[in-house]
Design an enzyme around this catalytic site. Structure first.
Site, PDB file in Angstrom:
ATOM      1  N   ASP A  32      28.996 -51.584  78.392  1.00 49.65           N
ATOM      2  CA  ASP A  32      28.440 -51.600  79.754  1.00 49.65           C
ATOM      3  C   ASP A  32      29.599 -51.858  80.712  1.00 49.65           C
ATOM      4  O   ASP A  32      30.602 -52.448  80.330  1.00 49.65           O
ATOM      5  CB  ASP A  32      27.362 -52.676  79.922  1.00 49.65           C
ATOM      6  N   CYS A  88      15.240 -48.971  95.521  1.00 46.09           N
ATOM      7  CA  CYS A  88      15.623 -49.183  94.132  1.00 46.09           C
ATOM      8  C   CYS A  88      14.437 -48.859  93.234  1.00 46.09           C
ATOM      9  O   CYS A  88      13.300 -48.814  93.676  1.00 46.09           O
ATOM     10  CB  CYS A  88      16.067 -50.628  93.891  1.00 46.09           C
ATOM     11  N   CYS A 127      20.860 -23.784  72.174  1.00 50.48           N
ATOM     12  CA  CYS A 127      21.314 -24.991  72.876  1.00 50.48           C
ATOM     13  C   CYS A 127      22.675 -24.746  73.539  1.00 50.48           C
ATOM     14  O   CYS A 127      23.530 -24.052  72.981  1.00 50.48           O
ATOM     15  CB  CYS A 127      21.420 -26.166  71.905  1.00 50.48           C
TER      16      CYS A 127
END
Lengths: 426, 426
Positions: free
Chosen positions: A116, A265, A318
């Site tokens: 993160d 938000c 794909c």
């Protein structure tokens, strides 16, 4: 802590007695008061539990693994302790990823890799895991702090980076390849990647990495209005990749970031995110420890408590080149796969014939033919000890009674597309 | 903390300079070292966030309620801030109850009443919430410690008692009746009771209290093999009470405690308990804030990701006297209930006709006829902003397409009984 404080007070006492000048005593009294205040603050600091060498099934209050090892006695998991050999990477340590990390940590997973780039804010406090005193820390640092206190047995690796940047993606790839934790492991250095990110771009980055590495992963997501979510299993070449089929909601021709505006938000709830994290990690445990059936796709509509399921095969057209390569490999490996499945089935039939039932079979556990390839049968857990009866029909009986259950088992992607188009245009 | 430590060090420095004897300096150096150690320990102590006067919808990182207030803008909840008026009692602060308490705390519930008599052990660490440093504390004390740090706005009341004892039950009853938090509230002093206990006896005690007080409650449970669970809504007189219909698994003629043996414990998983807690609190929010549909019964079979639902009417031959009394009251109130429902429907049709759409309708929220009695329609949340399209069919479309969905809507308890008997004898 209390010992240190006691010694400090004893030293101050001794100093006080050895000082002749009363003016010094006033200052010492002040120091003593400050030490007391500091002691009170320090008393709130966390104490850590020590590492545990082996997972024990002993039923004592001091054993953090007794309730997990009991899964073996209950006939759910064959060898729970195998969990210590597994590495799981979690991308995005937000409302879903942080809870998934805590669940795996409490389950005693071998190694967790956390990714993160964001920091903890008070605005995150409406979801589980992070605490107000962690505001300002990076989510990875805060997570390592909390998780290592909960279970020091888990090997934690934290990567404070954005996987959608060029250097971030490179570090992400090389961290997944690293095999120091389990040198003899086949494939990449991790057993599973969990995507817990909140945007399309990051999901596509995870998809790219996993297609390149032929890495099985699970996707998760929660809607902007906070009341629905989903999880999905992706096995490169075998199932649809993230580029094969569109996600729940897609930005069609618009840059996703322009949809986010100043002063607006997304909503979020600890309930929806907790349920999605729970379903995600439960399927992770089923996949890694080989019990139950792993869901290819599972949705959660919280307004109606409705849980749609479906299966998606890869798209031969794909746009992702790595996906097409994995599809080709999967097709080529079919004969070998069929032969291995047949051999496994025969071996299991043989071993079942040889093994007698345990003499002291207090939980009525019986060995069941493991014919299905996607995990052992669950019938063994349906057998109850004497004096107990089942009150509700089991899932099998429900399914048998209702052949038209709402499970969209669409083998043909084109079929699914047509259905979706019809619904969207309605 | 840093300020206190700085002042203390300055005092020590000043004392050191004013002391003529070098022998004192050695002692002071030792004291200084000890203070440094203590400072390090104290640095790990949690910092608390301050109380928030009003719930704001402002989108800033420092607002702990921005993502919850966004539920209003998304058209999910009409007035989120009402949550501050509600009191919820949670009986049993174990693997489900503690997580339910944390979710409600993070949602900013007005008041939580917590009941448990047990202490935190290392053996509880395989479930979410409690930390190793809380071992030895009562579960209620440890919960208050954690929850008050997470959200100081929530009023927490903890009761360290066993509700199955005579005095415990009396205290339980009187605590539910207390109305100091919301003096004008009708009925008892709480809006909902959540049962998160792990045994039949405690469930029967909650059932007794709620039947006597005509108190709506929700039941939850997780199986001994850790892989399934359920939640159930109980409205005295209107739905089956806990004595009307048997639970998932019942001790038939055997004292439940004799089934528990030395050296044997139930298995448990943070995933199953997290999912059950999430489903429980999600339905709590739907009930209290009036959105979506509250499930009368929802099961979770984690091996197959199967979620059975059903409805149970009260048993006219129920053994619980208070239940029979509530059933009678419910029957007598039918004409008044029908009249009120009709009046409400007419008033809502009228108000819908009067209210125009908002001029600056950036989220495409439209007012929808709220004809159903069990909550507002969910169609408003299905409308997406420009540039986004739905990829999956909604629950409505699935339900319409599959009239034979696996929902056991058994109005007749006798029918259900016959089905169960047939299954058990099979």
């Amino acid at each position: 802590m209390e010992v240190e404080l006691k010694q400090l007070n004893a030293d101050l006492q001794f100093l006080s007695q050895s000082l002749p000048d009363p003016s010094h005593h006033a200052l010492l009294d002040k120091i003593q008061l400050r030490v007391e205040e500091l002691g009170k603050l320090a008393a709130a600091a966390p104490v850590r539990r020590s590492k545990v060498e082996d997972m024990s099934a002993e039923v004592v209050d001091s054993n953090p693994y007794s309730r997990l090892m009991a899964l073996q006695r209950m006939g759910i998991v064959e060898n729970y302790e195998r969990i210590r050999d597994f590495s799981v990477a979690i991308v995005g340590i937000g409302g879903v990823g942080s809870v998934a990390a805590e669940m795996l940590t409490r389950c005693g997973i071998g190694r967790l890799l956390l990714y993160d780039y964001d920091k903890v804010e008070l605005a995150n406090m409406n979801r589980l895991f992070f605490r107000p005193d962690q505001v300002g820390l990076t989510k990875t640092d805060a997570a390592v702090q909390t998780l290592s206190d909960i279970n020091p047995d888990v090997v934690l690796e934290s990567y404070t980076l954005n996987i959608t940047t060029v250097t971030g993606f490179e570090t992400f790839m090389s961290s997944l390849k690293k095999k120091s934790f389990c040198p003899n492991k086949e494939g990449s250095g991790v057993d599973l990647v969990l995507s817990c990110v909140d945007n399309y771009e990051a999901r596509m980055a995870v998809n790219q990495a996993c297609n390149e590495l032929s890495q099985t992963w699970m996707e998760s997501g929660v809607s902007e209005d906070a009341v629905s979510g989903h999880i999905q299993l992706l096995i490169p070449g075998e199932t649809a990749c993230f580029a094969c089929a569109p996600p729940l909601v897609v930005a069609s021709g618009v840059d996703e970031r322009t949809l986010k505006r100043e002063g607006v938000c997304a909503a979020s709830l600890p309930t929806t995110m907790g349920v999605v994290a729970g379903l995600l990690v439960q399927n992770t445990l089923k996949l890694l420890l080989g019990f139950g059936q792993v869901s290819p796709y599972l949705g959660y509509n919280s307004l109606k408590d409705f849980f749609p399921t479906m299966q998606m095969k890869p798209n031969p057209q794909c746009s992702n080149v790595a996906c097409l390569k994995r599809q080709e490999e999967y097709m080529l490996a079919k004969p070998a796969r069929d032969a291995a499945a047949k051999a496994k089935m025969e071996a299991e039939v043989l071993s079942t014939e040889e093994v007698p039932l345990h003499d002291d079979n207090e939980w009525n556990i019986s060995v069941v033919d493991d014919v299905e390839l996607d995990g052992p049968d669950t019938r063994s857990s349906d057998v109850l000890p004497e004096g107990l009866t089942h009150e509700l029909p089991s899932a099998d009986e429900f399914h048998e009674a209702t052949p038209d259950a709402p499970v969209a088992d669409n083998d043909d992607l084109e079929d699914l597309r047509r259905q979706l188009e019809a619904i969207n245009s309605a």
